[in-house]
Design a protein around this motif. Structure first.
Motif, mmCIF file in Angstrom:
data_model
loop_
_atom_site.group_PDB
_atom_site.id
_atom_site.type_symbol
_atom_site.label_atom_id
_atom_site.label_comp_id
_atom_site.label_asym_id
_atom_site.label_seq_id
_atom_site.Cartn_x
_atom_site.Cartn_y
_atom_site.Cartn_z
ATOM 1 N N LEU A 85 49.524 -67.565 -4.798
ATOM 2 C CA LEU A 85 50.012 -68.151 -3.583
ATOM 3 C C LEU A 85 50.596 -69.507 -3.761
ATOM 4 N N CYS A 86 49.692 -70.245 -4.232
ATOM 5 C CA CYS A 86 50.009 -71.466 -4.390
ATOM 6 C C CYS A 86 51.455 -71.687 -5.333
ATOM 7 N N ARG A 87 51.470 -70.803 -6.273
ATOM 8 C CA ARG A 87 52.388 -70.878 -7.288
ATOM 9 C C ARG A 87 53.910 -70.121 -6.696
ATOM 10 N N SER A 88 53.836 -69.631 -5.712
ATOM 11 C CA SER A 88 54.962 -68.901 -5.049
ATOM 12 C C SER A 88 55.811 -69.836 -4.688
ATOM 13 N N ASP A 89 57.130 -69.381 -5.185
ATOM 14 C CA ASP A 89 58.400 -70.447 -4.614
ATOM 15 C C ASP A 89 59.015 -70.016 -3.409
ATOM 16 N N LYS A 90 58.313 -68.882 -2.711
ATOM 17 C CA LYS A 90 58.929 -68.587 -1.627
ATOM 18 C C LYS A 90 58.022 -68.998 -0.282
ATOM 19 N N ARG A 91 57.115 -69.984 -0.706
ATOM 20 C CA ARG A 91 56.289 -70.440 0.434
ATOM 21 C C ARG A 91 56.904 -71.985 0.734
ATOM 22 N N ASP A 92 56.887 -72.147 1.959
ATOM 23 C CA ASP A 92 57.143 -73.764 2.246
ATOM 24 C C ASP A 92 56.082 -74.652 2.096
ATOM 25 N N GLN B 296 52.198 -62.309 8.688
ATOM 26 C CA GLN B 296 53.202 -62.548 8.299
ATOM 27 C C GLN B 296 53.949 -63.351 9.058
ATOM 28 N N ALA B 297 53.088 -64.317 10.015
ATOM 29 C CA ALA B 297 53.930 -65.227 10.806
ATOM 30 C C ALA B 297 53.927 -66.494 10.287
ATOM 31 N N TYR B 298 53.316 -66.705 8.809
ATOM 32 C CA TYR B 298 53.225 -67.980 8.298
ATOM 33 C C TYR B 298 53.878 -67.940 7.117
ATOM 34 N N SER B 299 54.390 -69.076 6.670
ATOM 35 C CA SER B 299 55.210 -69.021 5.368
ATOM 36 C C SER B 299 54.787 -70.083 4.444
ATOM 37 N N GLY B 300 53.968 -71.000 5.052
ATOM 38 C CA GLY B 300 53.614 -72.311 4.106
ATOM 39 C C GLY B 300 52.281 -72.050 3.366
ATOM 40 N N LEU B 301 51.725 -73.021 2.900
ATOM 41 C CA LEU B 301 50.612 -72.938 1.995
ATOM 42 C C LEU B 301 49.434 -73.236 2.758
ATOM 43 N N TYR B 302 48.144 -73.108 1.839
ATOM 44 C CA TYR B 302 47.030 -73.096 2.522
ATOM 45 C C TYR B 302 46.175 -74.281 1.999
ATOM 46 N N TYR B 303 44.924 -74.529 2.872
ATOM 47 C CA TYR B 303 43.901 -75.089 2.107
ATOM 48 C C TYR B 303 42.666 -74.620 2.608
ATOM 49 N N VAL B 304 41.541 -73.847 1.672
ATOM 50 C CA VAL B 304 40.490 -73.295 2.325
ATOM 51 C C VAL B 304 39.381 -74.218 2.186
ATOM 52 N N LEU B 305 38.780 -74.487 3.514
ATOM 53 C CA LEU B 305 37.738 -75.402 3.337
ATOM 54 C C LEU B 305 36.316 -74.925 2.723
ATOM 55 N N MET B 306 36.083 -73.597 2.773
ATOM 56 C CA MET B 306 34.947 -72.915 2.093
ATOM 57 C C MET B 306 33.882 -73.346 2.967
ATOM 58 N N GLY B 307 33.925 -73.505 4.209
ATOM 59 C CA GLY B 307 32.900 -73.737 5.288
ATOM 60 C C GLY B 307 33.352 -74.656 6.475
ATOM 61 N N GLU C 197 53.242 -81.114 7.650
ATOM 62 C CA GLU C 197 52.567 -80.638 8.803
ATOM 63 C C GLU C 197 51.438 -79.909 8.355
ATOM 64 N N ALA C 198 50.382 -80.384 8.981
ATOM 65 C CA ALA C 198 49.138 -79.634 8.552
ATOM 66 C C ALA C 198 48.625 -78.713 10.021
ATOM 67 N N VAL C 199 48.388 -77.407 9.760
ATOM 68 C CA VAL C 199 48.220 -76.515 10.921
ATOM 69 C C VAL C 199 46.828 -76.154 10.694
ATOM 70 N N LEU C 200 45.898 -76.715 11.521
ATOM 71 C CA LEU C 200 44.388 -76.537 11.509
ATOM 72 C C LEU C 200 44.100 -74.923 12.145
ATOM 73 N N ALA C 201 43.682 -74.257 11.516
ATOM 74 C CA ALA C 201 43.283 -72.873 12.043
ATOM 75 C C ALA C 201 41.873 -72.565 11.510
ATOM 76 N N THR C 202 41.055 -73.532 11.825
ATOM 77 C CA THR C 202 39.582 -73.430 11.972
ATOM 78 C C THR C 202 39.324 -72.620 13.165
ATOM 79 N N ASN C 203 37.941 -72.106 13.187
ATOM 80 C CA ASN C 203 37.451 -70.999 14.269
ATOM 81 C C ASN C 203 37.563 -71.908 15.359
ATOM 82 N N PHE C 204 37.562 -70.961 16.727
ATOM 83 C CA PHE C 204 37.390 -71.609 17.879
ATOM 84 C C PHE C 204 35.852 -71.832 18.417
ATOM 85 N N THR C 205 35.033 -71.715 17.231
ATOM 86 C CA THR C 205 33.729 -71.886 17.918
ATOM 87 C C THR C 205 33.436 -73.399 17.891
#
Ligand code: ZN
Length: 216
Positions: A87-94, A114-125, A154-162
């Motif tokens: 996913l990080c290597r893909s040239d189709k991502r923004d 399929q509504a998001y075309s950017g990259l990710y960062y996974v916190l693992m917690g 832009e950073a999109v914060l998608a952590t849980n709503f807990t």
């Protein structure tokens, strides 16, 4: 008093003298799984040995293979067998968009929309001060480094709503806005207390599209 319950102490000493069986070891190992107590572990062990020996061997081999080969992507921190995941290597991502999630399961949920075309960062917690999990424990400095590479806008914060997910989003939001990034949070389509993993794809897609900018 000293004679109280002689039988149970006798049983204990006999039990201690008996070498652990493979069956016991299997049940004990199965208790590594989340939510599996002694009884459930014993049931699973019995089932595998009684009904599904081939499955037991496949499980053992798959576990060994995964434990040896799966690592963290150097860029997004998710699980992968490569240095940098596909996913990080893909040239189709923004690459100007970076979505921050708690777990690889959350990443997969967002990918399914399929509504998001950017990259990710996974916190693992997530931050959880009561459990002693602070910014150091989830290595937030790695996220800061990743998000301030000059390409991410832009950073999109998608952590849980807990409570913990919200607190984590707030904390990261402050850190990243202070570094000149646009920071947004998923819209409130996701219920309060909701974990992304259990939200349907349509709702999550809408929450992504209607994300709100923080700190502006
Ligand atoms: Zn990656």
């Amino acid at each position: 008093m000293s004679l109280a319950n002689p039988r149970s102490s006798a049983l204990r000493s006999v039990g201690a003298a008996v070498p652990r069986s493979g069956m016991d070891e299997l049940a004990q190992a199965l208790r590594s799984l989340p939510g599996v107590g002694p009884k459930a572990a014993q049931r699973m062990a019995l089932y595998l040995l009684q009904h599904d020996r081939d499955g037991a061997v496949r499980l053992a081999e798959a576990l060994l293979h995964a434990a040896k080969t799966v690592r963290h992507c150097e860029q997004c921190n998710t699980f992968t067998e490569e240095v940098v995941c596909s996913l990080c290597r893909s040239d189709k991502r923004d690459p100007s968009l970076l979505c921050v999630v708690e777990t690889p399961a959350d990443l997969m949920m967002i990918e399914q929309t399929q509504a998001y075309s950017g990259l990710y960062y996974v916190l693992m917690g997530r931050l959880s001060p009561l459990d002693g999990i602070g910014p150091k424990e989830i290595r937030l400095e790695r996220l800061i480094k990743r998000a301030t590479d000059g390409v991410v806008k832009e950073a999109v914060l998608a952590t849980n709503f807990t409570n913990e997910g919200e607190a984590t989003a707030h904390y990261i939001g402050e850190l990243l806005t202070a570094r000149g990034l646009k920071v947004s949070r998923l819209a409130r389509g996701v219920p309060v207390g909701g974990e992304l993993e259990y939200v349907d794809s349509g709702t999550l897609a809408q929450a992504l599209r209607e994300r709100r900018t923080l700190g502006s």
